[in-house]
Design an enzyme around this catalytic site. Structure first.
Site, PDB file in Angstrom:
ATOM      1  N   ASP A   8       0.930  -1.224   0.041  1.00  0.00           N
ATOM      2  CA  ASP A   8      -0.160   0.171  -0.010  1.00  0.00           C
ATOM      3  C   ASP A   8       0.781   1.183  -0.247  1.00  0.00           C
ATOM      4  O   ASP A   8       2.007   1.134   0.238  1.00  0.00           O
ATOM      5  CB  ASP A   8      -0.809  -0.073   1.261  1.00  0.00           C
ATOM      6  N   ASP A  10      -0.009   5.075   0.966  1.00  0.00           N
ATOM      7  CA  ASP A  10      -0.395   6.007   1.911  1.00  0.00           C
ATOM      8  C   ASP A  10      -0.365   5.592   3.541  1.00  0.00           C
ATOM      9  O   ASP A  10      -1.017   4.390   3.772  1.00  0.00           O
ATOM     10  CB  ASP A  10      -1.781   6.788   1.819  1.00  0.00           C
ATOM     11  N   GLY A  45      -7.696   3.595   3.257  1.00  0.00           N
ATOM     12  CA  GLY A  45      -7.851   2.537   2.154  1.00  0.00           C
ATOM     13  C   GLY A  45      -9.449   2.563   1.553  1.00  0.00           C
ATOM     14  O   GLY A  45      -9.434   2.037   0.533  1.00  0.00           O
ATOM     15  N   SER A 115      -5.692   5.111  -3.865  1.00  0.00           N
ATOM     16  CA  SER A 115      -5.513   6.613  -4.212  1.00  0.00           C
ATOM     17  C   SER A 115      -5.340   7.086  -5.738  1.00  0.00           C
ATOM     18  O   SER A 115      -4.547   6.293  -6.418  1.00  0.00           O
ATOM     19  CB  SER A 115      -4.505   7.282  -3.369  1.00  0.00           C
ATOM     20  N   ASN A 117      -4.281   9.653  -6.450  1.00  0.00           N
ATOM     21  CA  ASN A 117      -2.989  10.597  -6.575  1.00  0.00           C
ATOM     22  C   ASN A 117      -1.653   9.758  -6.584  1.00  0.00           C
ATOM     23  O   ASN A 117      -0.721  10.142  -6.489  1.00  0.00           O
ATOM     24  CB  ASN A 117      -3.035  11.586  -5.452  1.00  0.00           C
TER      25      ASN A 117
HETATM   26  C1  G6P Z   1      -5.821   5.814   0.140  1.00  0.00           C
HETATM   27  C2  G6P Z   1      -6.141   6.340   1.229  1.00  0.00           C
HETATM   28  C3  G6P Z   1      -7.317   6.899   1.674  1.00  0.00           C
HETATM   29  C4  G6P Z   1      -7.794   7.767   0.387  1.00  0.00           C
HETATM   30  C5  G6P Z   1      -7.922   6.931  -0.749  1.00  0.00           C
HETATM   31  C6  G6P Z   1      -8.411   7.739  -2.069  1.00  0.00           C
HETATM   32  O1  G6P Z   1      -6.357   4.529   0.220  1.00  0.00           O
HETATM   33  O2  G6P Z   1      -5.605   5.490   2.276  1.00  0.00           O
HETATM   34  O3  G6P Z   1      -7.543   7.763   2.793  1.00  0.00           O
HETATM   35  O4  G6P Z   1      -9.221   8.293   0.653  1.00  0.00           O
HETATM   36  O5  G6P Z   1      -6.758   6.243  -0.977  1.00  0.00           O
HETATM   37  O6  G6P Z   1      -7.213   8.689  -2.216  1.00  0.00           O
HETATM   38  P1  G6P Z   1      -7.670   9.928  -3.468  1.00  0.00           P
HETATM   39  O7  G6P Z   1      -6.101  10.403  -3.631  1.00  0.00           O
HETATM   40  O8  G6P Z   1      -8.088   9.271  -4.922  1.00  0.00           O
HETATM   41  O9  G6P Z   1      -8.577  10.771  -3.008  1.00  0.00           O
HETATM   42 MG    MG Z   2      -2.755   3.132   3.639  1.00  0.00          MG
END
Ligand code: G6P
Ligand code: MG
Length: 214
Positions: A8, A10, A45, A115, A117
């Site tokens: 993972d 983040d 997550g 994510s 991002n």
């Molecule tokens: C990861 C993080 C989440 C986040 C998700 C979506 O899983 O743990 O906290 O909301 O990604 O991320 P994004 O950057 O697409 O909003």
């Molecule tokens: Mg994480």
């Protein structure tokens, strides 16, 4: 036998989980909701829109879909602003060494982050070369705790799920890994991640010699 490790991003490779938290907390405060660290565990997550829904549920607030989309984009704009200053020095200690030592043993490495991002974070950290495959939030239909993201990562690596280990800091991520039929190393507190096969406080504390005993 473990033939692939799926990371993972983040909260496992870098502390971007903190930036997600402060951006959500900022948004929640606009609704007079004080988002606590404990409540934030539930946002880890899961998808951007699901995170927002969890926050709105906490405040008993119902909003139309377009408004939810607008708020999720607002949070994302703050998050993107926060992460632009991320540098390779912020990678958690021992993570690159752990990945390199796994690679030297022939273990395939993938990234699996919910994510959207994730590609930008990996670019800023300059670690794309460490991964044999990458899956991000833009490539999946269901986010964790659904196993889709890990199954896709395993299929990109061409390794059966039973031969994969996932490193995760989110409760939803541990659930997803186990639902995929994989082993899981939880990164964080046993209280949240106790279902994992092994829990370490920090990613760098994981010793790859433990892989055989998972
Ligand atoms: C990861 C993080 C989440 C986040 C998700 C979506 O899983 O743990 O906290 O909301 O990604 O991320 P994004 O950057 O697409 O909003
Ligand atoms: Mg994480």
């Amino acid at each position: 036998m473990i033939k692939a490790a799926i990371f993972d991003l983040d909260g496992v490779i870098v502390d971007t989980a903190h930036y997600h938290y402060i951006a959500w907390k900022r948004l929640a405060s606009e609704f007079n909701i004080n988002l606590t660290i404990e409540q934030n565990e539930r946002l880890k997550g899961v998808s951007r829109i699901r995170s927002l829904e969890i926050i709105l549920e906490l405040g008993n607030i119902q909003l139309p879909e377009e408004e939810k989309e607008r708020l999720a984009s607002k949070k994302n704009a703050w998050f993107v602003e926060y992460i632009e200053s991320i540098r390779p020095e912020e990678i958690f200690s021992g993570v690159e060494e752990l990945i390199q030592s796994m690679r030297m043993k022939g273990i395939k490495i993938a990234l699996a982050s919910s994510s959207k991002n994730a590609p930008r974070v990996i670019e800023l950290l300059k670690i794309g070369h460490l991964f044999d495959a990458m899956v991000d939030g833009g490539m999946i239909t269901h986010t964790k705790p659904h196993p889709e993201i890990f199954l896709l990562a395993a299929s990109k690596l061409n390794i059966p799920p039973a031969n994969c280990v996932v490193l995760e800091d989110a409760e939803a991520g541990v659930e997803a890994a186990l639902a995929a039929g994989m082993k899981c190393v939880g990164v964080g507190a046993t209280a949240q991640l106790g279902k994992a096969n092994k829990v370490v406080a920090k990613t760098g504390e994981f010793d790859m010699n433990w892989l055989v005993a998972l």
